[in-house]
Design an enzyme around this catalytic site. Structure first.
Site, mmCIF file in Angstrom:
data_model
loop_
_atom_site.group_PDB
_atom_site.id
_atom_site.type_symbol
_atom_site.label_atom_id
_atom_site.label_comp_id
_atom_site.label_asym_id
_atom_site.label_seq_id
_atom_site.Cartn_x
_atom_site.Cartn_y
_atom_site.Cartn_z
ATOM 1 N N HIS A 127 56.541 52.765 0.213
ATOM 2 C CA HIS A 127 56.399 51.902 -0.746
ATOM 3 C C HIS A 127 57.098 50.545 -0.575
ATOM 4 C CE1 HIS A 127 56.740 49.702 -4.842
ATOM 5 N NE2 HIS A 127 55.391 49.547 -4.539
ATOM 6 N N HIS A 173 59.026 41.006 -1.567
ATOM 7 C CA HIS A 173 58.544 41.430 -2.720
ATOM 8 C C HIS A 173 58.286 40.231 -3.922
ATOM 9 C CE1 HIS A 173 59.062 44.402 -6.312
ATOM 10 N NE2 HIS A 173 57.510 44.345 -5.914
#
Length: 581
Positions: A127, A173
């Site tokens: 992830h 992110h």
């Protein structure tokens, strides 16, 4: 002085004598040596063959293999007489059993069927694969991608965003303070290291925040970098996934397909507050919409308000071999089986938990044909992880983990994918793929009969002393090691036991046996941890490993240990015995 491995406090002390149990094989080892040498002092190649078959459970051992083992041991231990010795004495035999490179605990080669569809396998999945640390302000880099691939990870996630001038693509992110890295750098590193640990396919899951023109640019980048490695489907969609064998040395792209026009689904959760959903009373897990759902809604509003050119649409769409989606229109709809094709569904851990509570049967049936990816909740800002078994028990193939974190959940992930030669694909148990006569599926919460009993005997351990200066001693006492041994799996199989503590020694000797009755051994991991009893302070961690139960090789075996992050602890090893009855 402190060591990271076990955080032992070191200092001078003359009142405590350190015991070193060197050169003392356990009674079981002595008994086996005496039995197979028929009371003599040396073990010959023929006798070693019999031991390997009858005790270690090897199916067939040629004399030549036994002779090679003897040669390696004698060359390492008897430099002067190595050309004269063709047998093993007791200490040589003991040294062989303690050697993890010759006395392997699990098979180091791929041995499972690799010709079934991808949906039949658990897939080693990471992830936010580009993050070096936490989820808020750690650096984005290609280095974590390289590390993951070298460990055997097969599914990587990249979050794609426009740069400030909207003419290039960054990986970062979103809605955080993570310094970005260029997409092209990530792609080149993935190409260079994709198959360094495994020949089986690498799946790129893309979280796409790009406009149509940048999507087309991303497609051109991937085609230019990966070239023939890139997998394209031959039609508009897959009716069934290809197998890992079919996709060897290929890179497979999975993301949400772009829309041709600006039409939206009537029931889509298009507002950030997440209020509109046909199944909101059933499916709501958080007060806020998941990050992935919010990003996709924004893509629809911003990226696809204009008609994409056919060139941009076709260029990007052709790359997407595995179309993905989420549950923004409700879990029930998301889990509906589409007989016309296969896809990937992505759920945050809380929503997946809700899905198994309400639609457990539907989840299991969905994963028999489609891919299900589960990813960590947003509050895991320190890159912690959840229990992967929550997903595996329901057939979820892609349990996405923060590989840069550490802890017991990550140890379980490492353990599962030590199986099948560490190739990153582990075949799901048959009972997760088959339905009963009335359509019933495996229920991990059901009470099941015991299938097998695993006996585990913990003999001894060594190697911790090599991590410290031999002239240093603990201020209070030498290590007091104990071992925790247990099972992680379905609810009925979960248990943890521990040995007595061995006081004041770097080479503990426990010689204790435990039994574990298993109802679903195919889903079970054996957990092993060593700690130093350190009352009144917290006990010091001293090594761990997790191993797939069905991969364990019986007999007396060497068990290497790893640190908190899953890196091998040099020379730290346990001697154990495994039996299935």
């Amino acid at each position: 002085m402190k060591k990271d491995m076990g955080r032992y406090k070191m200092g001078l002390c003359f009142s405590d004598k350190l015991r070193m149990n060197r050169g003392s094989p356990p009674p079981d080892v002595v008994t086996a040596f005496v039995e197979y040498t028929e009371g003599r002092n040396h073990l010959m190649a023929e006798q070693l063959c019999r031991f390997l078959v009858e005790v270690q459970g090897e199916t067939e051992v040629p004399i030549s293999d036994a002779e090679k083992i003897i040669e390696r041991i004698t060359c390492a231990r008897h430099h002067i007489t190595k050309f004269l010795r063709h047998t093993l004495n007791l200490d040589d035999f003991f040294s062989f059993l303690f050697s993890d490179d010759m006395n392997h605990l699990i098979d180091s080669k791929v041995h499972q069927d690799m010709k079934s569809p991808l949906s039949h396998y658990f897939i080693y999945t990471s992830h936010n694969s580009y993050l070096t640390g936490n989820q808020i302000n750690s650096e984005c880099s290609d280095v974590p991608l390289i590390k993951a691939l070298k460990r055997g990870v097969r599914a990587l996630e990249l979050d794609l965003w426009p740069n400030s001038t909207k003419d290039d693509i960054l990986v970062l992110h979103g809605w955080a303070w993570t310094p970005p890295v260029d997409l092209i750098k990530c792609l080149k590193s993935i190409k260079d290291h994709a198959f360094s640990a495994s020949a089986y396919p690498v799946i790129l899951t893309l979280e796409d925040h790009l406009t149509p023109d940048l999507q087309a640019k991303a497609a051109e980048m991937m085609k230019e970098v990966f070239m023939d490695m890139l997998y394209f489907t031959e039609s508009d969609g897959l009716k069934e996934f290809p197998s890992p064998e079919d996709l060897k040395y290929r890179v497979v792209v999975s993301t949400k397909p772009p829309k041709r026009n600006c039409e939206k689904d009537k029931n889509s959760e298009s507002d950030v507050s997440g209020k509109a959903s046909s199944d909101v009373s059933v499916d709501r897990v958080d007060d806020e919409k998941t990050e992935e759902e919010t990003s996709e809604a924004k893509n629809e509003e911003v990226g696809f308000d204009k008609e994409s050119s056919n060139l941009d649409f076709v260029t990007y769409s052709r790359l997407i071999a595995i179309p993905s989606g989420n549950a923004k229109n409700g879990l029930k709809e998301a889990l509906t089986i589409d007989n016309g094709g296969v896809r990937r569904l992505s759920l945050r851990e809380q929503k997946f938990k809700k899905a198994t509570e309400i639609y457990g049967t539907e989840v299991m049936k969905f994963t028999q044909k489609n891919l299900l990816r589960i990813y960590p909740k947003a509050t895991r800002v320190n890159s912690s992880n959840y229990r992967p078994y929550n997903g595996w028990m329901y057939g979820a193939q892609m349990v996405a983990f923060n590989m840069q974190g550490y802890g017991r959940a990550l140890w379980m992930m490492h353990g599962m994918f030590r199986g099948n030669g560490g190739c990153g694909y582990v075949k799901k148990p048959e009972f997760t793929m088959n339905n009963g006569l009335r359509g019933e599926v495996f229920d991990p919460k059901a009470k099941l009969p015991v299938k097998t009993t695993l006996k585990v005997k913990v003999y001894m351990g060594k190697g911790w002393d090599s991590c410290f200066q031999r002239t240093c001693f603990n201020t209070w006492s030498s290590p007091n090691f104990y071992t925790r041994v247990g099972i992680t799996g379905v609810r009925a199989d979960k248990v943890m036991k521990k040995t007595k503590k061995e006081d004041n020694t770097w080479e503990p000797f426990w010689d204790e046996e435990f039994e574990f009755q298993l109802t679903a051994p195919e889903l079970a991991l054996l957990r092993i941890e060593v700690h130093d009893y350190n009352m009144p302070e917290k006990d010091d961690f001293s090594g761990q490993t997790c191993l797939p139960v069905t991969e364990l090789r019986q007999g007396i075996r060497s068990v290497p240990l790893y640190d908190r992050k899953g890196e091998r602890l040099v020379s730290v090893t346990l001697l154990m015995r495994f039996q299935f009855v």
